[in-house]
Design an enzyme around this catalytic site. Structure first.
Site, PDB file in Angstrom:
ATOM      1  N   PHE A   1     -15.786 -40.327  40.194  1.00 20.14           N
ATOM      2  CA  PHE A   1     -14.549 -39.580  39.939  1.00 20.14           C
ATOM      3  C   PHE A   1     -13.805 -39.418  41.256  1.00 20.14           C
ATOM      4  O   PHE A   1     -14.345 -38.893  42.214  1.00 20.14           O
ATOM      5  CB  PHE A   1     -14.826 -38.200  39.331  1.00 20.14           C
ATOM      6  CG  PHE A   1     -13.545 -37.494  38.977  1.00 20.14           C
ATOM      7  CD1 PHE A   1     -12.879 -37.776  37.787  1.00 20.14           C
ATOM      8  CD2 PHE A   1     -12.968 -36.582  39.856  1.00 20.14           C
ATOM      9  CE1 PHE A   1     -11.664 -37.165  37.481  1.00 20.14           C
ATOM     10  CE2 PHE A   1     -11.747 -35.967  39.551  1.00 20.14           C
ATOM     11  CZ  PHE A   1     -11.108 -36.257  38.355  1.00 20.14           C
TER      12      PHE A   1
ATOM     13  N   ASP B   1     -16.132 -40.172  49.426  1.00 20.40           N
ATOM     14  CA  ASP B   1     -15.378 -39.101  48.786  1.00 20.40           C
ATOM     15  C   ASP B   1     -16.259 -37.856  48.793  1.00 20.40           C
ATOM     16  O   ASP B   1     -17.191 -37.731  48.003  1.00 20.40           O
ATOM     17  CB  ASP B   1     -15.000 -39.529  47.362  1.00 20.40           C
ATOM     18  CG  ASP B   1     -14.229 -38.451  46.606  1.00 20.40           C
ATOM     19  OD1 ASP B   1     -14.256 -37.280  47.032  1.00 20.40           O
ATOM     20  OD2 ASP B   1     -13.603 -38.785  45.583  1.00 20.40           O
TER      21      ASP B   1
ATOM     22  N   LYS C   1     -11.792 -29.716  47.689  1.00 21.24           N
ATOM     23  CA  LYS C   1     -12.209 -28.541  46.903  1.00 21.24           C
ATOM     24  C   LYS C   1     -12.610 -27.321  47.760  1.00 21.24           C
ATOM     25  O   LYS C   1     -11.921 -26.325  47.768  1.00 21.24           O
ATOM     26  CB  LYS C   1     -13.335 -28.919  45.956  1.00 21.24           C
ATOM     27  CG  LYS C   1     -12.847 -29.772  44.773  1.00 21.24           C
ATOM     28  CD  LYS C   1     -13.897 -29.904  43.697  1.00 21.24           C
ATOM     29  CE  LYS C   1     -13.333 -30.476  42.413  1.00 21.24           C
ATOM     30  NZ  LYS C   1     -13.237 -31.940  42.363  1.00 21.24           N
TER      31      LYS C   1
HETATM   32  C1  LIG Z   1     -12.275 -32.954  42.069  1.00 21.17           C
HETATM   33  C2  LIG Z   1     -12.489 -34.268  42.708  1.00 21.17           C
HETATM   34  C3  LIG Z   1     -11.415 -35.085  43.096  1.00 21.17           C
HETATM   35  C4  LIG Z   1      -9.988 -34.737  42.768  1.00 21.17           C
HETATM   36  O1  LIG Z   1      -9.556 -33.600  43.449  1.00 21.17           O
HETATM   37  P1  LIG Z   1      -8.180 -32.892  43.008  1.00 21.17           P
HETATM   38  O2  LIG Z   1      -8.021 -31.805  44.048  1.00 21.17           O
HETATM   39  O3  LIG Z   1      -8.354 -32.395  41.626  1.00 21.17           O
HETATM   40  O4  LIG Z   1      -7.120 -33.913  43.106  1.00 21.17           O
HETATM   41  C5  LIG Z   1     -11.691 -36.264  43.749  1.00 21.17           C
HETATM   42  N1  LIG Z   1     -12.947 -36.629  44.018  1.00 21.17           N
HETATM   43  C6  LIG Z   1     -14.001 -35.876  43.682  1.00 21.17           C
HETATM   44  C7  LIG Z   1     -15.385 -36.329  44.028  1.00 21.17           C
HETATM   45  C8  LIG Z   1     -13.817 -34.674  42.995  1.00 21.17           C
HETATM   46  O5  LIG Z   1     -14.867 -33.942  42.619  1.00 21.17           O
END
Ligand SMILES: *Cc1c(COP(=O)(O)O)cnc(C)c1O
Length: 425
Positions: free
Chosen positions: A155, A246, A275
């Protein structure tokens, strides 16, 4: 006063003073219908607790989805927010912003990165990483059509580039044409990535970067395998491929280390954070080592990115993580949480298959043929005053604020036990 009495007093106060009329019908009339929302309306919080409009208290093991690092109504954040808004909250990157520099310095001193670009969200940070990797591929690797490999069940966000990077067809459906330049491989499978690279590079070199989560969050709380990531690092070094990690969900201390990659004994070329970085104030960051910093003025920008308000709060969150030794708390509470989850998993062994995670990101997986879904259990937990979040159909995710106490972990496990008992009786 015990934490419980403080919470009860707070509960009383919230119940009296802020009980407002709230109507879901009215809400749904005006807000676009993009979320499947649980039927409670939250309006106050303190520490690891939140209160709904009826005055009911919930132990918050969601933390805004792994975001509220220091919990709710944190005193350090409150002071920083109010001081910074009185001083200067937003200008523009047309000018130097001292606190943006301070935050960047903190981040580079506490990670493998040399440089930072600030934005507002995880998706935006990942967009920046994708742009940086493409520019690097064109300029340094002479690749005409750079490809980025990402993992199944990953994700990376909801923009067009980041849904494309996300290796889950359900997020692509209805949004074609997707972005070119992405190809998917199974996670934690070294043979698969080796053959994908060989295949893509057969005629001319195409693979510019590999983009992975160090632990897949949304995709089911799946920790990266150390041997896999070490081999990936070797392949990237051999072939000059960039490794993008990420860290949006697992960075900023959530795993018990400051960054997820520290659990795997490797360093990325580029990584992203969002986050937990601002403790709930919107901020994102894309960080890289100097060898891949190919951006020049005009290549990347963001109106709100790195503004004084967001940076001051994020800096306070970062400093508090260190000053209050929160990584130790994450490691210890994480251990206790996994003990509690394992007890529940073995008591209901027909329902659950596995507990897995690092620090304070943990998943409890339901049996594939269990009749219950993660949503059923999340709803039953809400009734018992516990907030948890699904990670897909069959995994429950536990991501409390990093300040959670041992007593709160115990209370959460009691509530979860009761919720499951109600469902199976
Ligand atoms: C939540 C998340 C995103 C997206 O972040 P947003 O602030 O909602 O755009 C991207 N990568 C990972 C691993 C995430 O958990």
């Amino acid at each position: 006063m015990t934490p419980e009495t403080i919470v009860r007093q707070y509960l009383g106060k919230i119940g009296e003073s802020t009980k407002t009329l709230f109507s879901t019908e009215n809400f749904n009339t005006h807000v676009m219908n993009t979320y499947g929302r649980f039927p409670i309306a939250l309006e106050a919080g303190k520490g690891c607790w939140v209160w709904d409009t009826e005055g009911k208290a919930y132990l918050d093991f969601v933390a805004g989805i792994a975001t509220c690092t220091l919990g709710h109504a944190n005193p350090v954040m409150m002071t920083t927010v109010s001081q910074q808004i009185q001083k200067l909250h937003h200008v523009s990157n047309l000018y130097y912003i001292p606190v943006q520099g301070e935050l960047a310095q903190w981040l580079t001193q506490h990670s493998c990165a040399d440089k930072v670009f600030f934005c507002n969200s995880g998706a935006e940070a990942n967009e920046g990483a994708i742009k940086l990797a493409r520019k690097y591929a064109h300029e340094k690797l002479n690749i005409e059509n750079p490809m980025i490999l990402t993992a199944h069940a990953s994700f990376h966000g909801r923009t067009l580039a980041t849904i494309t990077a996300t290796g889950q067809p359900k997020y692509h459906k209805g949004f074609s044409p997707l972005m070119p330049g992405f190809s998917y491989v199974p996670y934690n499978d070294i043979a698969a990535i080796e053959s994908a690279i060989a295949e893509l590079d057969k005629e001319t070199r195409q693979v510019a970067a590999i983009m992975l989560e160090t632990l897949q969050g949304e995709g089911g709380v799946r920790p990266g395998d150390t041997a896999y990531f070490q081999k990936i690092r070797e392949i990237c070094d051999d072939k000059g491929i960039l490794l993008i990690l990420d860290e949006v969900q697992v960075g900023m201390g959530r795993t018990g280390k400051l960054w997820g990659y520290e659990n795997l004994g490797i360093e990325p070329d580029i990584f992203t954070s969002a986050k937990g970085l601002g403790g709930g104030i919107p901020i994102g960051a894309m960080l890289c080592k100097s060898h891949c910093d190919v951006f020049e003025p005009g290549n990347q920008a963001s109106t709100f990115g790195g503004n004084p308000f967001a940076c001051a709060v994020a800096l306070a969150v970062c400093q508090t993580l260190v000053q209050e030794n929160l990584l130790t708390n994450v490691q210890q509470r994480g251990e206790e949480l996994r003990v509690g989850l394992n007890a529940i998993a073995s008591k209901y062994s027909h329902l659950f298959t596995e507990v897995r995670g690092w620090g304070l990101i943990n998943g409890l997986e339901l049996n594939a043929d269990a009749e219950l879904t993660s949503i059923d259990i999340v709803k039953a937990a809400i009734d018992e005053g516990l907030l948890i979040v699904p990670a897909g159909q069959k995994v429950l995710r536990f991501v409390p604020p990093l300040i959670v106490t041992a007593a709160e972990v115990t209370e959460a496990m009691d509530a979860l036990g009761k919720a499951i008992a109600n469902l199976v009786k």
